[in-house]
Design a protein around this motif. Structure first.
Motif, PDB file in Angstrom:
ATOM      1  N   SER A 239       0.703  -1.759  -0.302  1.00  0.00           N
ATOM      2  CA  SER A 239       0.070  -0.484  -0.145  1.00  0.00           C
ATOM      3  C   SER A 239       0.590   1.055  -0.010  1.00  0.00           C
ATOM      4  N   ALA A 240       1.869   1.083   0.392  1.00  0.00           N
ATOM      5  CA  ALA A 240       2.923   2.715   0.310  1.00  0.00           C
ATOM      6  C   ALA A 240       2.717   2.944  -1.170  1.00  0.00           C
ATOM      7  N   ALA A 241       2.853   2.325  -1.975  1.00  0.00           N
ATOM      8  CA  ALA A 241       2.829   3.346  -3.403  1.00  0.00           C
ATOM      9  C   ALA A 241       1.505   3.811  -3.572  1.00  0.00           C
ATOM     10  N   ARG A 242       0.862   2.621  -3.257  1.00  0.00           N
ATOM     11  CA  ARG A 242      -0.548   3.409  -3.485  1.00  0.00           C
ATOM     12  C   ARG A 242      -0.880   5.076  -2.993  1.00  0.00           C
ATOM     13  N   LEU A 243      -0.220   4.587  -1.355  1.00  0.00           N
ATOM     14  CA  LEU A 243      -0.391   6.130  -0.374  1.00  0.00           C
ATOM     15  C   LEU A 243       0.032   6.718  -0.802  1.00  0.00           C
ATOM     16  N   GLN A 244       1.666   6.446  -0.964  1.00  0.00           N
ATOM     17  CA  GLN A 244       2.358   7.701  -1.762  1.00  0.00           C
ATOM     18  C   GLN A 244       1.607   8.833  -3.027  1.00  0.00           C
ATOM     19  N   GLU A 245       0.853   8.007  -3.721  1.00  0.00           N
ATOM     20  CA  GLU A 245       0.055   8.640  -4.773  1.00  0.00           C
ATOM     21  C   GLU A 245      -1.180   9.357  -4.359  1.00  0.00           C
ATOM     22  N   LEU A 246      -1.437   8.788  -3.650  1.00  0.00           N
ATOM     23  CA  LEU A 246      -2.853   9.631  -2.096  1.00  0.00           C
ATOM     24  C   LEU A 246      -3.048  10.500  -1.879  1.00  0.00           C
ATOM     25  N   ASN A 247      -1.479  10.480  -1.422  1.00  0.00           N
ATOM     26  CA  ASN A 247      -0.373  11.833  -0.644  1.00  0.00           C
ATOM     27  C   ASN A 247      -0.777  12.755  -1.625  1.00  0.00           C
ATOM     28  N   ALA A 248      -0.144  12.247  -2.768  1.00  0.00           N
ATOM     29  CA  ALA A 248       0.224  12.678  -4.124  1.00  0.00           C
ATOM     30  C   ALA A 248      -0.745  14.037  -4.687  1.00  0.00           C
ATOM     31  N   ASN A 249      -2.268  13.227  -4.786  1.00  0.00           N
ATOM     32  CA  ASN A 249      -3.462  13.393  -5.023  1.00  0.00           C
ATOM     33  C   ASN A 249      -3.671  14.002  -3.917  1.00  0.00           C
ATOM     34  N   LEU A 250      -4.272  13.683  -2.794  1.00  0.00           N
ATOM     35  CA  LEU A 250      -4.459  15.390  -2.263  1.00  0.00           C
ATOM     36  C   LEU A 250      -3.829  16.055  -1.883  1.00  0.00           C
TER      37      LEU A 250
END
Length: 564
Positions: free
Chosen positions: A322-333
């Motif tokens: 999930s780290a990659a997805r979390l990083q992507e979500l953080n970037a999107n957020l």
């Protein structure tokens, strides 16, 4: 019999008639003895008022034979002569000779001769009638004098009234039987005439042809108004006018006076304000819809991030995936937050400009029509100013909502008891003299940003104060509801006995622009609870509510009790 009276003496003297004589000391005792059945008859030679016997429910009998009283006097002690007189009178009465002699020398015997005692009951009514006649004569003379004085005052009032009409700034016209009798200079100038040109013309000449039938009907009905209509000038131009009529006296005859005001400029200004207001509402609706879409997008990203964080804490193995997805979500957020911030400032700039224009136009319109508009128009202007101010507050709340997600948190140990005291002190002015019972339990220390948590308590306690406004005795509670989980989080509640809310709309409670009560009943912008949810989410907690209509509401939130 009444003791000591003539009838008492005679009844004792001639006891051979077979009755038992019972003397009494008063008339009331006399009648009461008959009423109680102690005796059969009460004998009295005096006339009694009918009410005396009616009160005891007795019947009165009048004996004709002893009606006429004639007395003969003898020397004291001459009992022989007195006895002879009594015997002679008895024999004369028994033989009928008394009646014959009385009729011969005096006149016919009347069964009920008129006596002074018989007239006594009529004295008081006669005096009342005489007094009434005197009062009526005095009153008539006074009324005649008042009418003469009123006639003088009426003439003077008519002259003053005519002077006021002639010098008034608004138009005034007096008409009788549909014909103009007099008009002031302001009215003549309003319709483009000379004063002498209007006198003697029909009042309907001042209305367009298509309005004259309605005008004639209003004149016939004597309508007072006020009412708005269209006037016809001498040059054929049309003007918007406001008129109000009233009955009056003119030269001793009944007439109507009509006040006329030219409201053409006011109508044009109102139309311009309505047009600007419609444009602003359309722009606000458009910007609000766009902002709601952006906020929904951010909320969706937050929710997705929260779900991912829970999965990370539950399984370390899935953390790597999930780290990659979390990083992507953080970037999107982060991108969404930056975009929301830019959009918020754009909305603020775009909305404040028309607000300033409306406020300026309203102030110019108020100055231009000062003293020339009615109370309803003033209320419209005041409503525009109030709504513009409320829109400014809404814009400020939107900016605050957008900054909460971007503000850097300063996590520390926070004394919630101290924050509650500060918030209550701020609410003192809003509470005023209201009766509020505060039930504040001891609160533990919490971990979080002091400024943000203070905003949470200010919103929740402020809502409790606002929505208990209709209660004669408000009750507001704040306390700890227990530990909500093994992650050292504590659950808190704020409860009140206010108007509550419909549980059917619970999903809308923490949304932006979502209001469950009418703006006229409870003020607000619908962003306060959305701010509470965002702040609690940033602290890793959650927020929920319970309530029902008219039975109060309770808001719950969780906070960590140890630094995260």
């Amino acid at each position: 019999v009444l003791g000591g009276t003539v009838e008492h003496t005679n009844s004792l003297k001639y006891a051979g008639w077979g009755g038992i004589v019972v003397p009494k000391t008063s008339i009331d005792a006399l009648f009461q003895a008959v009423a109680d059945g102690q005796v059969d008859v009460a004998l009295s030679m005096r006339r009694q008022h009918p009410k005396a016997t009616e009160d005891h429910r007795l019947r009165s009998e009048f004996i004709e034979g002893i009606l006429h009283e004639f007395r003969f006097a003898v020397h004291r002690g001459d009992r022989a002569t007195l006895a002879r007189l009594n015997d002679a009178l008895a024999a004369v009465q028994k033989s009928g000779e008394f009646n014959r002699l009385y009729a011969k020398w005096i006149g016919p015997i009347e069964p009920n001769p008129l006596r002074l005692a018989d007239l006594k009951p009529l004295f008081f009514p006669a005096v009342l009638v005489l007094v009434a006649v005197v009062v009526i004569i005095v009153w008539q003379r006074r009324m005649l004098a008042q009418r003469a004085a009123q006639a003088v005052v009426l003439r003077e009032t008519e002259e003053r009234y005519r002077g006021l009409v002639e010098t008034a700034f608004d138009g005034s016209v007096i008409y009788q039987d549909g014909m103009i009798r007099t008009v002031n200079a302001a009215c003549a100038a309003m319709f483009g005439y000379e004063e002498r040109e209007l006198i003697g013309r029909p009042i309907t000449d001042l209305a367009p042809v298509e309005h004259r039938t309605n005008t004639e009907a209003l004149i016939a009905a004597g309508a007072d108004g006020p009412r708005e209509t269209v006037g016809l000038r001498k040059d054929g131009g049309l003007i918007q006018i406001e008129s109000a009529g009233r009955s009056c006296a003119f030269e001793g005859r009944s007439a109507r006076i009509v006040a006329v005001r030219n409201i053409t400029d006011r109508k044009a200004a109102e139309a311009a304000v309505r047009r600007l207001n419609n444009e602003l509402e359309a722009r606000v609706d458009e910007r609000t819809a766009e902002l709601a879409r952006r906020v929904a997008q951010v909320e969706r990203l937050y929710a997705e991030q929260e779900g991912l964080l829970r999965r990370v804490s539950a399984s370390q193995q899935s953390a790597d995936r999930s780290a990659a997805r979390l990083q992507e979500l953080n970037a999107n957020l982060l991108a969404a937050n930056h975009e929301l911030e830019a959009f918020s400032y754009s909305v603020s700039h775009d909305l404040r400009a028309p607000l300033r224009n409306i406020t300026g136009f309203v102030e110019l319109l108020a100055k231009r029509t000062d003293g020339q508009v009615d109370a309803e128009s003033k209320r419209f202007l005041a409503t525009l100013t109030t709504e513009a101010t409320r829109m400014g507050m809404l814009i400020d709340d939107l900016l605050t909502f957008s900054r909460i997600g971007r503000a850097e948190m300063n996590v520390q140990r926070v004394d919630l008891q101290e924050l509650v005291g500060e918030v209550r002190e701020e609410l003192r002015t809003e509470i005023g003299d209201r009766v509020i019972e505060w039930r504040i339990e001891p609160l533990p220390l919490a971990s979080g940003d002091r400024a943000l948590l203070r905003q949470v308590l200010a919103n929740l306690l402020g809502n409790a104060v606002k929505f208990t406004r209709t209660r004669p005795a408000a009750v507001i509670e704040l306390g700890v509801s227990g530990v909500s989980g093994p992650d050292s989080t504590q659950s808190f509640f704020v409860r009140d006995n206010g108007v509550g809310f419909n549980p059917k709309y619970l999903d809308r409670l923490f949304g932006v622009f979502q209001r469950l009560h009418n703006q006229r009943d409870f003020e607000g912008t619908g962003i306060g609870l959305a701010n509470v949810k965002r702040i609690i989410n940033r602290h890793g907690g959650r927020v929920w509510a319970e309530g029902s209509v008219d039975k109060g509401a309770a808001f719950y939130f969780t906070l960590p009790t140890t630094p995260a």
